[in-house]
Design a protein around this motif. Structure first.
Motif, mmCIF file in Angstrom:
data_model
loop_
_atom_site.group_PDB
_atom_site.id
_atom_site.type_symbol
_atom_site.label_atom_id
_atom_site.label_comp_id
_atom_site.label_asym_id
_atom_site.label_seq_id
_atom_site.Cartn_x
_atom_site.Cartn_y
_atom_site.Cartn_z
ATOM 1 N N GLY A 66 0.429 -1.198 0.537
ATOM 2 C CA GLY A 66 0.235 -0.069 0.037
ATOM 3 C C GLY A 66 0.970 1.550 0.145
ATOM 4 O O GLY A 66 2.036 1.857 -0.366
ATOM 5 N N LYS A 67 0.516 2.111 0.368
ATOM 6 C CA LYS A 67 0.781 3.563 0.581
ATOM 7 C C LYS A 67 1.876 3.862 1.652
ATOM 8 O O LYS A 67 2.892 4.642 1.111
ATOM 9 N N ASN A 68 2.893 2.415 1.804
ATOM 10 C CA ASN A 68 3.881 2.528 2.801
ATOM 11 C C ASN A 68 5.286 2.078 1.871
ATOM 12 O O ASN A 68 6.193 2.208 2.175
ATOM 13 N N GLY A 69 4.641 1.716 0.535
ATOM 14 C CA GLY A 69 5.826 1.177 -0.100
ATOM 15 C C GLY A 69 5.886 -0.441 0.069
ATOM 16 O O GLY A 69 5.347 -1.270 1.312
ATOM 17 N N ARG A 122 -1.136 -8.497 -4.517
ATOM 18 C CA ARG A 122 -0.652 -6.785 -4.958
ATOM 19 C C ARG A 122 -0.206 -5.344 -4.872
ATOM 20 O O ARG A 122 -0.212 -4.948 -3.703
ATOM 21 N N ILE A 123 -0.224 -4.988 -5.537
ATOM 22 C CA ILE A 123 0.160 -3.239 -5.369
ATOM 23 C C ILE A 123 0.069 -1.969 -5.853
ATOM 24 O O ILE A 123 -0.406 -1.863 -7.245
ATOM 25 N N HIS A 124 -0.475 -1.707 -5.119
ATOM 26 C CA HIS A 124 -1.630 -0.754 -5.426
ATOM 27 C C HIS A 124 -1.122 0.580 -5.290
ATOM 28 O O HIS A 124 -0.122 1.047 -5.742
ATOM 29 N N LYS A 125 -1.475 1.718 -6.998
ATOM 30 C CA LYS A 125 -1.283 2.428 -7.140
ATOM 31 C C LYS A 125 -0.627 4.006 -6.948
ATOM 32 O O LYS A 125 0.538 4.153 -6.867
ATOM 33 N N ASN A 126 -1.480 3.726 -5.316
ATOM 34 C CA ASN A 126 -0.764 4.814 -3.904
ATOM 35 C C ASN A 126 0.750 3.942 -3.132
ATOM 36 O O ASN A 126 1.328 4.871 -2.339
ATOM 37 N N SER A 127 0.833 3.334 -3.817
ATOM 38 C CA SER A 127 2.404 2.491 -3.104
ATOM 39 C C SER A 127 3.606 3.180 -3.173
ATOM 40 O O SER A 127 4.065 3.847 -2.338
ATOM 41 N N GLY A 128 3.847 4.194 -3.969
ATOM 42 C CA GLY A 128 4.921 5.114 -4.257
ATOM 43 C C GLY A 128 6.402 4.256 -5.372
ATOM 44 O O GLY A 128 7.023 5.221 -5.980
ATOM 45 N N SER A 164 7.297 1.874 -8.623
ATOM 46 C CA SER A 164 7.274 2.181 -9.751
ATOM 47 C C SER A 164 5.696 1.606 -10.994
ATOM 48 O O SER A 164 5.432 0.505 -10.047
ATOM 49 N N ASP A 165 5.756 2.404 -11.756
ATOM 50 C CA ASP A 165 4.876 2.078 -12.706
ATOM 51 C C ASP A 165 4.509 0.881 -13.643
ATOM 52 O O ASP A 165 4.351 0.105 -13.847
ATOM 53 N N ASP A 166 6.155 0.800 -13.220
ATOM 54 C CA ASP A 166 6.555 -0.504 -14.188
ATOM 55 C C ASP A 166 6.621 -2.313 -13.335
ATOM 56 O O ASP A 166 7.624 -1.854 -12.685
ATOM 57 N N MET A 167 5.277 -2.753 -13.871
ATOM 58 C CA MET A 167 5.024 -3.803 -12.812
ATOM 59 C C MET A 167 5.889 -4.456 -12.676
ATOM 60 O O MET A 167 6.321 -5.314 -11.495
ATOM 61 N N LYS A 168 6.832 -4.966 -13.505
ATOM 62 C CA LYS A 168 7.913 -5.903 -14.315
ATOM 63 C C LYS A 168 9.175 -6.301 -12.708
ATOM 64 O O LYS A 168 9.668 -6.573 -12.410
ATOM 65 N N LEU A 225 10.995 -6.116 -5.319
ATOM 66 C CA LEU A 225 10.573 -7.247 -4.699
ATOM 67 C C LEU A 225 11.178 -8.885 -4.305
ATOM 68 O O LEU A 225 10.680 -9.791 -3.424
ATOM 69 N N CYS A 226 11.052 -9.342 -5.828
ATOM 70 C CA CYS A 226 12.021 -10.382 -5.185
ATOM 71 C C CYS A 226 13.073 -10.345 -4.877
ATOM 72 O O CYS A 226 13.139 -11.565 -3.775
ATOM 73 N N GLU A 227 13.669 -9.692 -5.427
ATOM 74 C CA GLU A 227 15.341 -9.937 -4.637
ATOM 75 C C GLU A 227 14.956 -9.562 -3.583
ATOM 76 O O GLU A 227 16.350 -9.805 -2.124
#
Length: 87
Positions: free
Chosen positions: A23-26, A48-54, A56-60, A66-68
């Motif tokens: 969420g918003k805290n990234g 799920r990665i919300h738009k307001n998470s701060g 990148s818009d590039d989900m990949k 996140l994997c790293e």
């Protein structure tokens, strides 16, 4: 990871619901720690990665980051939902 295992995990992940949200805290430390716990227990987790998470818009790119941090493998990215597998 071989293609057969990747295909099997993708197929299995279709019926999963996202267990966690970024969420918003990234990608805060608490989110990473909880994701590590979930991966240890379940092996295959949708996030799920919300738009307001701060993030990148590039989900990949976000999914790979996140994997790293969680020592996981990226299985799938669909919209703003990513599926991870414990290494």
């Amino acid at each position: 990871m071989d293609k057969v295992k990747l295909y099997t995990l993708k197929k299995e992940s279709v019926n999963l619901t996202p267990l966690m949200s970024v969420g918003k805290n990234g990608m805060a430390d608490s989110v990473i720690e909880e994701l590590k716990k979930q991966l240890k227990v379940r092996k295959l987790v949708k996030v799920r990665i919300h738009k307001n998470s701060g993030e990148s818009d590039d989900m990949k790119e976000t999914a790979l980051e996140l994997c790293e941090k969680c020592n996981a493998e990226l299985i799938d990215v669909r919209g703003r939902t990513v599926t991870l597998y414990k290494k």
